[in-house]
Write an enzyme that holds these catalytic residues in place. Structure first.
Site, PDB file in Angstrom:
ATOM      1  N   LYS A 115     -11.398  -4.252  -4.569  1.00 48.72           N
ATOM      2  CA  LYS A 115     -10.895  -4.214  -5.939  1.00 48.72           C
ATOM      3  C   LYS A 115     -11.408  -5.412  -6.721  1.00 48.72           C
ATOM      4  CE  LYS A 115      -6.467  -1.861  -5.125  1.00 48.72           C
ATOM      5  NZ  LYS A 115      -6.726  -0.713  -5.997  1.00 48.72           N
ATOM      6  N   ARG A 158      -3.339   7.618   0.959  1.00 44.47           N
ATOM      7  CA  ARG A 158      -3.335   8.992   1.499  1.00 44.47           C
ATOM      8  C   ARG A 158      -3.740   9.005   2.968  1.00 44.47           C
ATOM      9  NH1 ARG A 158      -7.543  10.660  -3.087  1.00 44.47           N
ATOM     10  NH2 ARG A 158      -6.453   8.926  -4.065  1.00 44.47           N
TER      11      ARG A 158
END
Ligand code: BES
Ligand code: MN
Ligand code: ZN
Length: 397
Positions: free
Chosen positions: A170, A244
């Protein structure tokens, strides 16, 4: 002295207004000071009087007790969220679960270590913690308040105790806020604590998928393929879509409990903030009546969710040439494709997914900190289930 006033919702009743009053006061008094050298001056209420008609005092008392239990759950979730990533690790979350087990006779805890998960075949969950020195954990807490034979309601929380993005790193600005990436786990823990405190006549199982997403030398790389507990394979095109990857194995694990319903809670997608901002949790489900119940519960508890579609047309965005599916679906409909990914692991039971990316914490100044959402929604959902116990009305999809 406080007067009850109408609160924005279609539901206006004494139980609700009394409970929300208690919740808002008790959560207003929460102050984070755990990692400050100067402890905060505690605010205490000497006495709080709520005047109700005689015929309503019993209702008022139950509202008070529920309100205190839910506030404790909310504040416990906020505290976990606010703790820094170097303290609140997967191991810390596992210890927190064990602490709850010693506090409540009705709670039983089991921790799956990396070895256990490896033997089971949870290679998707394990792939996320590969680049970290902190061991991943699968935390299972059972609350047995119902009949021995009652099918349990399962709550699954995303417990990424820090999300750097991994090799798909990120950007630096604001990255500290990714300590809040375990807020789904925190709300699941806060909810089962509140359920135990309220002694709800239900069986509830909380599962926390805990890992730290770091770009270490053993970290998963874009293009790596892993086999999930379900046997389906996943091409990890972006290591920052890690939520996920931990949730899918936890959701498959949930199958063994033959659940009446499964709800997962996760700070899953930045796209959910684009879609719904900071007011509503995103709700996606494979079961209309479960979705309906959650929307109603959120409205009643003043912790609202809003539905997004989970149509088959979106599924093909996850196509991969090298595995059964990719872990990302491209730029469009990010919250929906994330839920589509999860839906491939939840076919065995009624399931709903709450994306709390926009509501789990405040980013601004003095307000910066975890909110404890969606503990109120989940508690209300469970309270409603407990109340409907005498007239079972389950629809199997
Ligand atoms: N934890 C983040 C989602 C997130 C980002 C929540 C910002 C709140 C604020 C999640 O793991 C993530 O990184 N998601 C990616 C998915 C993308 C790579 C498909 C995102 O939303 O950018
Ligand atoms: Mn991420
Ligand atoms: Zn994340």
């Amino acid at each position: 002295m406080l007067a009850l006033d109408g609160l924005a919702s279609e539901h206006q009743d004494v139980y609700r207004q009394t409970r929300l009053l208690v919740e808002w006061i008790s959560t207003d008094f929460y102050q984070y000071d755990t990692t400050k050298s100067k402890k905060a001056e505690p605010t205490r209420i000497e006495q709080l009087s709520i005047y109700l008609e005689d015929s309503l005092t019993e209702l008022g008392e139950s509202a008070l007790l529920d309100g205190v239990a839910i506030s404790n759950g909310i504040n416990a979730a906020r505290e976990l969220g606010n703790l820094p990533g170097n303290i609140c690790t997967p191991t810390y979350l596992a210890n927190k679960a064990k602490a709850l087990e010693s506090e409540f006779d009705t709670l039983k805890v089991k921790i799956l270590e990396e070895d256990d998960m490896d033997k089971l075949g949870m290679h998707s969950l394990l792939s996320v913690g590969r680049g970290s020195a902190e061991p991943s954990k699968l935390i299972v807490i059972k609350y047995l308040g119902g009949d021995k034979n009652d099918a349990p309601h399962v709550l699954v929380g995303k417990g990424i105790t820090f999300d750097t993005g991994g090799i798909s790193l990120k950007p630096g600005a604001g990255m500290d806020e990714m300590k809040f990436d375990m807020c789904g786990a925190a709300s699941v823990l806060g909810t089962i604590e509140a359920a135990a405190e309220m002694q709800l006549p239900l069986n509830i199982i909380a599962i926390v998928a805990a890992a730290e997403n770091m770009p270490g030398s053993k970290a998963t790389k874009p293009g790596d393929v892993v086999t999930t507990l379900s046997g389906q394979t996943v091409e990890i095109l972006n290591t920052d879509a890690e939520g996920r990857l931990v949730l899918c194995d936890a959701l498959t694990y949930a199958e063994r409990f033959k659940p009446a319903s499964v709800i997962d809670v996760a700070t899953l997608t930045g796209a959910c903030i684009i879609a719904l901002g900071h007011h509503a949790s995103g709700l996606l489900s494979n079961n209309d009546s479960l979705a309906e119940n959650l929307l109603k519960a959120g409205d009643y508890a003043s912790d609202r969710a809003w539905p997004l579609p989970l149509w088959d047309e979106y599924q093909e965005l996850l196509d991969s040439n090298f595995a059964d599916m990719a872990n990302i679906g491209g730029r469009s409909a990010g919250t929906i494709t994330a839920a589509c990914f999860l839906s491939r692991f939840t076919k065995a039971y009624p399931w709903a997914h709450l994306d709390i990316a926009g509501v789990a914490w405040n980013s601004n100044g003095k307000e910066k900190g975890a909110t404890g959402r969606c503990v109120p929604l989940l508690c209300q959902y469970l309270i409603d289930l407990a109340e409907s116990i005498d007239m079972p009305e389950h629809d199997h999809h």
